[in-house]
Design a protein around this motif. Structure first.
Motif, PDB file in Angstrom:
ATOM      1  N   GLY A  16       4.912 -28.947  71.212  1.00 11.80           N
ATOM      2  CA  GLY A  16       5.556 -30.018  71.952  1.00 11.80           C
ATOM      3  C   GLY A  16       6.407 -29.517  73.090  1.00 11.80           C
ATOM      4  N   LYS A  17       6.560 -30.395  74.063  1.00 14.04           N
ATOM      5  CA  LYS A  17       7.407 -30.096  75.211  1.00 14.04           C
ATOM      6  C   LYS A  17       8.173 -31.368  75.552  1.00 14.04           C
ATOM      7  N   ILE A  18       9.481 -31.237  75.637  1.00 16.11           N
ATOM      8  CA  ILE A  18      10.329 -32.382  75.961  1.00 16.11           C
ATOM      9  C   ILE A  18      10.662 -32.315  77.446  1.00 16.11           C
ATOM     10  N   GLN A  19      10.326 -33.367  78.161  1.00 13.34           N
ATOM     11  CA  GLN A  19      10.630 -33.459  79.585  1.00 13.34           C
ATOM     12  C   GLN A  19      11.326 -34.784  79.831  1.00 13.34           C
ATOM     13  N   ASP A  20      12.611 -34.702  80.121  1.00 17.06           N
ATOM     14  CA  ASP A  20      13.448 -35.894  80.309  1.00 17.06           C
ATOM     15  C   ASP A  20      13.363 -36.785  79.065  1.00 17.06           C
ATOM     16  N   SER A  21      12.768 -37.965  79.196  1.00 17.91           N
ATOM     17  CA  SER A  21      12.665 -38.867  78.044  1.00 17.91           C
ATOM     18  C   SER A  21      11.235 -38.942  77.508  1.00 17.91           C
ATOM     19  N   LEU A  22      10.397 -37.973  77.858  1.00 13.64           N
ATOM     20  CA  LEU A  22       9.025 -37.910  77.362  1.00 13.64           C
ATOM     21  C   LEU A  22       8.851 -36.707  76.447  1.00 13.64           C
ATOM     22  N   ILE A  23       8.121 -36.922  75.371  1.00 13.98           N
ATOM     23  CA  ILE A  23       7.780 -35.832  74.457  1.00 13.98           C
ATOM     24  C   ILE A  23       6.265 -35.706  74.474  1.00 13.98           C
ATOM     25  N   GLU A  24       5.785 -34.604  75.031  1.00 14.50           N
ATOM     26  CA  GLU A  24       4.351 -34.359  75.101  1.00 14.50           C
ATOM     27  C   GLU A  24       3.940 -33.513  73.905  1.00 14.50           C
ATOM     28  N   LEU A  25       2.970 -34.012  73.143  1.00 12.24           N
ATOM     29  CA  LEU A  25       2.521 -33.354  71.922  1.00 12.24           C
ATOM     30  C   LEU A  25       1.065 -32.924  72.058  1.00 12.24           C
ATOM     31  N   GLU A  26       0.769 -31.751  71.540  1.00  8.61           N
ATOM     32  CA  GLU A  26      -0.597 -31.229  71.491  1.00  8.61           C
ATOM     33  C   GLU A  26      -0.866 -30.836  70.043  1.00  8.61           C
ATOM     34  N   PHE A  27      -1.869 -31.435  69.430  1.00 14.90           N
ATOM     35  CA  PHE A  27      -2.227 -31.168  68.043  1.00 14.90           C
ATOM     36  C   PHE A  27      -3.492 -30.328  68.000  1.00 14.90           C
ATOM     37  N   ALA A  28      -3.499 -29.292  67.158  1.00  9.84           N
ATOM     38  CA  ALA A  28      -4.681 -28.444  67.018  1.00  9.84           C
ATOM     39  C   ALA A  28      -4.713 -27.867  65.603  1.00  9.84           C
ATOM     40  N   ILE A  29      -5.889 -27.427  65.175  1.00  9.44           N
ATOM     41  CA  ILE A  29      -5.974 -26.725  63.898  1.00  9.44           C
ATOM     42  C   ILE A  29      -5.635 -25.261  64.149  1.00  9.44           C
ATOM     43  N   ASN A  30      -5.253 -24.558  63.097  1.00 11.56           N
ATOM     44  CA  ASN A  30      -4.860 -23.164  63.304  1.00 11.56           C
ATOM     45  C   ASN A  30      -6.074 -22.274  63.569  1.00 11.56           C
ATOM     46  N   THR A  31      -5.801 -21.119  64.121  1.00 12.34           N
ATOM     47  CA  THR A  31      -6.851 -20.195  64.562  1.00 12.34           C
ATOM     48  C   THR A  31      -7.737 -19.742  63.411  1.00 12.34           C
ATOM     49  N   PHE A  32      -7.155 -19.515  62.245  1.00  4.87           N
ATOM     50  CA  PHE A  32      -7.950 -19.087  61.091  1.00  4.87           C
ATOM     51  C   PHE A  32      -9.028 -20.111  60.758  1.00  4.87           C
ATOM     52  N   LEU A  33      -8.658 -21.386  60.734  1.00  8.13           N
ATOM     53  CA  LEU A  33      -9.638 -22.433  60.416  1.00  8.13           C
ATOM     54  C   LEU A  33     -10.697 -22.561  61.501  1.00  8.13           C
ATOM     55  N   LYS A  34     -10.315 -22.391  62.767  1.00  9.86           N
ATOM     56  CA  LYS A  34     -11.308 -22.421  63.847  1.00  9.86           C
ATOM     57  C   LYS A  34     -12.352 -21.330  63.630  1.00  9.86           C
ATOM     58  N   ARG A  35     -11.893 -20.140  63.308  1.00 14.97           N
ATOM     59  CA  ARG A  35     -12.820 -19.025  63.078  1.00 14.97           C
ATOM     60  C   ARG A  35     -13.662 -19.248  61.826  1.00 14.97           C
ATOM     61  N   LEU A  36     -13.051 -19.806  60.781  1.00 14.36           N
ATOM     62  CA  LEU A  36     -13.782 -20.096  59.557  1.00 14.36           C
ATOM     63  C   LEU A  36     -14.899 -21.111  59.808  1.00 14.36           C
ATOM     64  N   PHE A  37     -14.615 -22.178  60.553  1.00 14.20           N
ATOM     65  CA  PHE A  37     -15.627 -23.189  60.867  1.00 14.20           C
ATOM     66  C   PHE A  37     -16.758 -22.586  61.691  1.00 14.20           C
ATOM     67  N   LEU A  38     -16.418 -21.770  62.658  1.00 14.31           N
ATOM     68  CA  LEU A  38     -17.438 -21.110  63.468  1.00 14.31           C
ATOM     69  C   LEU A  38     -18.318 -20.210  62.605  1.00 14.31           C
ATOM     70  N   PHE A  39     -17.702 -19.495  61.679  1.00 13.88           N
ATOM     71  CA  PHE A  39     -18.456 -18.637  60.762  1.00 13.88           C
ATOM     72  C   PHE A  39     -19.397 -19.464  59.885  1.00 13.88           C
ATOM     73  N   ILE A  40     -18.900 -20.552  59.326  1.00 14.91           N
ATOM     74  CA  ILE A  40     -19.717 -21.416  58.462  1.00 14.91           C
ATOM     75  C   ILE A  40     -20.899 -21.994  59.235  1.00 14.91           C
ATOM     76  N   ILE A  41     -20.647 -22.465  60.446  1.00 17.19           N
ATOM     77  CA  ILE A  41     -21.725 -23.043  61.256  1.00 17.19           C
ATOM     78  C   ILE A  41     -22.761 -21.978  61.600  1.00 17.19           C
ATOM     79  N   THR A  42     -22.305 -20.788  61.959  1.00 19.58           N
ATOM     80  CA  THR A  42     -23.231 -19.701  62.288  1.00 19.58           C
ATOM     81  C   THR A  42     -24.081 -19.322  61.083  1.00 19.58           C
ATOM     82  N   ILE A  43     -23.451 -19.164  59.922  1.00 20.54           N
ATOM     83  CA  ILE A  43     -24.179 -18.822  58.699  1.00 20.54           C
ATOM     84  C   ILE A  43     -25.189 -19.915  58.362  1.00 20.54           C
TER      85      ILE A  43
END
Length: 145
Positions: A67-94
């Motif tokens: 998150g980043k707070i700018q004046d009266s706005l809160i900008e949020l970015e949601f993502a899965i963690n890197t381990f899970l990204k790599r795990l999903f890529l591995f599963i799909i490849t296999i």
């Protein structure tokens, strides 16, 4: 696919937002904790947190919230963690390698039924991620009303 953005608009100042958010976040999650999030909130308005409201062995698919707070706005970015990204890529490849190997050996069209299972797996993960993101957004928005 496993990334979302959201902006919270509030009438509060940057300092007030930080003052409200800091008591809701602890550095590291501890058992029986009463905090809603773990991570850190900087005084310059940047934060990196993860929800703890469903922190159990079966609920580890938590979004990382940048998150980043700018004046009266809160900008949020949601993502899965890197381990899970790599795990999903591995599963799909296999999965693809397995299907190609089996199909090459047997040349049976039923082998291609593995692809719907892969799609169902990814869809289930996506719905779980979206659900946890929505819970996090609702909780964060409730702080700044």
């Amino acid at each position: 696919m496993f990334k979302k953005s959201h902006t919270i608009k509030t009438s509060l100042s940057k300092e007030e937002i930080i003052k409200i958010l800091q008591p809701k976040v602890e550095n590291y999650y501890r058992d029986n904790s009463k905090f809603d999030f773990e991570g850190n909130v900087n005084l310059n308005g940047n934060f990196f947190i993860k929800p703890t409201f469903n922190f159990g062995p079966r609920n580890q698919f938590r979004p990382e919230i940048i998150g980043k707070i700018q004046d009266s706005l809160i900008e949020l970015e949601f993502a899965i963690n890197t381990f899970l990204k790599r795990l999903f890529l591995f599963i799909i490849t296999i999965e693809f390698v397995f299907v190609l190997f089996i199909y090459d050996k047997f040349e049976v069209l039923q082998v291609l039924l593995f692809f719907p299972f892969l799609l169902i797996f990814i869809l289930t993960l996506k719905l779980t991620f979206d659900s946890k993101v929505k819970k996090s957004i609702v909780l964060l928005e409730s702080y700044f009303k």
